[in-house]
Structures are given as C-alpha cells and as structure tokens.
Design a protein around this motif. Structure first.
Motif, PDB file in Angstrom:
ATOM      1  N   GLY A 175       0.760  -1.339  -0.185  1.00 59.19           N
ATOM      2  CA  GLY A 175       0.032  -0.058  -0.009  1.00 59.19           C
ATOM      3  C   GLY A 175       0.774   1.140  -0.025  1.00 59.19           C
ATOM      4  N   TYR A 176       2.186   1.124   0.197  1.00 62.10           N
ATOM      5  CA  TYR A 176       2.851   2.468   0.355  1.00 62.10           C
ATOM      6  C   TYR A 176       4.167   2.408  -0.691  1.00 62.10           C
ATOM      7  N   GLN A 177       4.020   1.940  -2.007  1.00 65.81           N
ATOM      8  CA  GLN A 177       5.094   1.793  -2.884  1.00 65.81           C
ATOM      9  C   GLN A 177       5.855   3.257  -2.836  1.00 65.81           C
ATOM     10  N   PRO A 178       4.931   4.539  -2.805  1.00 68.36           N
ATOM     11  CA  PRO A 178       5.796   5.825  -3.109  1.00 68.36           C
ATOM     12  C   PRO A 178       6.918   5.892  -2.177  1.00 68.36           C
ATOM     13  N   VAL A 179       6.607   5.608  -0.750  1.00 67.12           N
ATOM     14  CA  VAL A 179       7.634   5.524   0.364  1.00 67.12           C
ATOM     15  C   VAL A 179       8.342   4.259   0.610  1.00 67.12           C
ATOM     16  N   TYR A 180       7.981   3.374  -0.271  1.00 67.27           N
ATOM     17  CA  TYR A 180       8.984   2.043  -0.207  1.00 67.27           C
ATOM     18  C   TYR A 180       9.893   2.039  -1.204  1.00 67.27           C
ATOM     19  N   ARG A 181       9.387   2.422  -2.334  1.00 71.03           N
ATOM     20  CA  ARG A 181      10.601   2.625  -3.287  1.00 71.03           C
ATOM     21  C   ARG A 181      10.527   3.820  -4.054  1.00 71.03           C
ATOM     22  N   PRO A 182      10.893   5.250  -3.261  1.00 71.75           N
ATOM     23  CA  PRO A 182      10.932   6.386  -3.648  1.00 71.75           C
ATOM     24  C   PRO A 182      11.957   6.655  -4.636  1.00 71.75           C
ATOM     25  N   ARG A 183      11.627   7.516  -5.839  1.00 68.70           N
ATOM     26  CA  ARG A 183      12.602   8.230  -6.808  1.00 68.70           C
ATOM     27  C   ARG A 183      13.335   9.389  -6.166  1.00 68.70           C
ATOM     28  N   ASP A 184      12.497  10.071  -5.797  1.00 66.12           N
ATOM     29  CA  ASP A 184      13.021  11.149  -5.168  1.00 66.12           C
ATOM     30  C   ASP A 184      12.250  11.648  -3.632  1.00 66.12           C
ATOM     31  N   VAL A 185      12.853  12.269  -2.869  1.00 61.03           N
ATOM     32  CA  VAL A 185      12.350  12.545  -1.566  1.00 61.03           C
ATOM     33  C   VAL A 185      12.840  13.882  -1.074  1.00 61.03           C
ATOM     34  N   SER A 186      11.802  14.959  -0.677  1.00 62.47           N
ATOM     35  CA  SER A 186      12.261  16.216  -0.071  1.00 62.47           C
ATOM     36  C   SER A 186      11.094  16.253   1.008  1.00 62.47           C
ATOM     37  N   PHE A 187      11.795  17.207   2.084  1.00 61.03           N
ATOM     38  CA  PHE A 187      10.955  17.406   3.084  1.00 61.03           C
ATOM     39  C   PHE A 187      10.476  18.681   3.187  1.00 61.03           C
ATOM     40  N   GLY A 188       9.218  18.986   3.841  1.00 61.00           N
ATOM     41  CA  GLY A 188       8.504  20.183   3.828  1.00 61.00           C
ATOM     42  C   GLY A 188       8.719  20.682   5.211  1.00 61.00           C
ATOM     43  N   ALA A 189       7.625  21.151   6.048  1.00 55.49           N
ATOM     44  CA  ALA A 189       7.585  21.799   7.151  1.00 55.49           C
ATOM     45  C   ALA A 189       7.043  20.402   8.195  1.00 55.49           C
ATOM     46  N   VAL A 190       7.303  20.859   9.365  1.00 57.33           N
ATOM     47  CA  VAL A 190       6.844  19.977  10.661  1.00 57.33           C
ATOM     48  C   VAL A 190       5.579  20.721  11.235  1.00 57.33           C
ATOM     49  N   LYS A 191       4.487  20.223  11.284  1.00 50.13           N
ATOM     50  CA  LYS A 191       3.334  20.895  11.894  1.00 50.13           C
ATOM     51  C   LYS A 191       2.709  20.020  13.243  1.00 50.13           C
ATOM     52  N   PRO A 192       1.925  20.965  13.922  1.00 53.34           N
ATOM     53  CA  PRO A 192       1.429  20.040  14.944  1.00 53.34           C
ATOM     54  C   PRO A 192      -0.091  19.125  14.228  1.00 53.34           C
ATOM     55  N   GLY A 193      -0.141  18.028  14.869  1.00 56.58           N
ATOM     56  CA  GLY A 193      -1.289  17.185  14.368  1.00 56.58           C
ATOM     57  C   GLY A 193      -1.925  16.766  15.502  1.00 56.58           C
ATOM     58  N   PRO A 194      -3.112  16.135  15.316  1.00 53.45           N
ATOM     59  CA  PRO A 194      -4.029  15.720  16.182  1.00 53.45           C
ATOM     60  C   PRO A 194      -3.521  14.804  17.427  1.00 53.45           C
ATOM     61  N   GLN A 195      -2.681  14.136  16.927  1.00 53.90           N
ATOM     62  CA  GLN A 195      -1.888  13.139  18.007  1.00 53.90           C
ATOM     63  C   GLN A 195      -0.565  13.501  18.279  1.00 53.90           C
ATOM     64  N   GLY A 196       0.285  14.511  17.600  1.00 47.26           N
ATOM     65  CA  GLY A 196       1.711  14.628  17.643  1.00 47.26           C
ATOM     66  C   GLY A 196       1.997  15.428  16.316  1.00 47.26           C
TER      67      GLY A 196
END
Length: 145
Positions: A80-101
C-alpha cells in the motif's frame, strides 16, 4: 486523497482511546525536523535494503503492537505504500502540529513517476525518543519532489 493501512488503524485507535496530543510537547517537537527527517530516511533506507527488522524499529510501540511482526509490517508497506517503499525522489517540507503529535511533510516521487505527499506522524516514546506513529499518503499531481 486516501487513507491507507497503518495510518487508518492509528487514527481509529487514537479516537477510540481518546488520546490527545500535548500542545507544549508538539511545539517543542517542531524544532525536531532534522531528527524526524533522519528517522524517515532511516526507514526508507531499510525498505530499500529489504531489512524488515530495521524498518519496523522506526515504528512506534503502538504501531508495532498492531502489526505484530516486521514481515507483516513490510508486506503492508510493499502493498500500500510503494511511493515511500521505493521512492525515486524525496524532499522534506514543514513539521506541523497534528491531532496526535507532530507531523512531518514529505514530498515523494513514487517508482511510477507520480508525485505524492506523505504526512508522517510521530509519537514520543517513554524513553524520550521519537518514532513513526502513522503515515497518511495522498497522490498529489501538483507536487514534485
């Protein structure tokens, strides 16, 4: 947008048990973006090596309890997670508060060339370390890594 696998389980259980994120802990965690990025990269590297044990070690205790074994966890990610299992490219955005962390935005280009936004939620463990507690993955043609 779609909810997949372990994030759905995480959200449902969090709602069922009434878990609430600590606002001050989340605010402090916003500065932990480099630590979150290191954890995510570590898990992605473990996926690339096919190292189920290592990939599983980045998951929170709660998530590990839900999936029980590294092999079952790895199977779910492969399915169910091929994009993160076998990514071609990765870049990071912001860290934001979420409902659980805190939630780390990750822009990935999947193995098929499609762009995705993965929102990795984190949970602080009893020892003070951070672990991945879920991942919300949505196809996002307007985003590119």
């Amino acid at each position: 947008m779609r909810f997949i696998g372990f994030f759905c389980l995480w959200v449902l259980s969090a709602a069922a048990f009434g878990l609430a994120g600590n606002a001050s802990a989340q605010e402090a965690a916003i500065g932990d973006s480099p630590a979150f990025q290191k954890i995510i990269r570590g898990q992605m590297n473990a996926f690339a090596r096919g190292d189920a044990e290592q990939a599983f070690s980045f998951a929170s205790r709660d998530l590990q309890n839900r999936f029980e074994t590294p092999d079952f966890f790895m199977h779910m990610v492969r399915q169910g997670y091929q994009p993160v299992y076998r990514p071609r490219d990765v870049s990071f955005g912001a860290v934001k508060p979420g409902p659980q962390g805190p939630v780390q935005e990750v822009y990935v280009t999947g193995p098929d060339g499609n762009s995705w936004l993965a929102l990795y939620s984190f949970e602080q463990q009893e020892d003070g370390s951070w672990k991945i507690s879920g991942c919300y993955l949505t196809k996002s043609p307007s985003l590119s890594a």
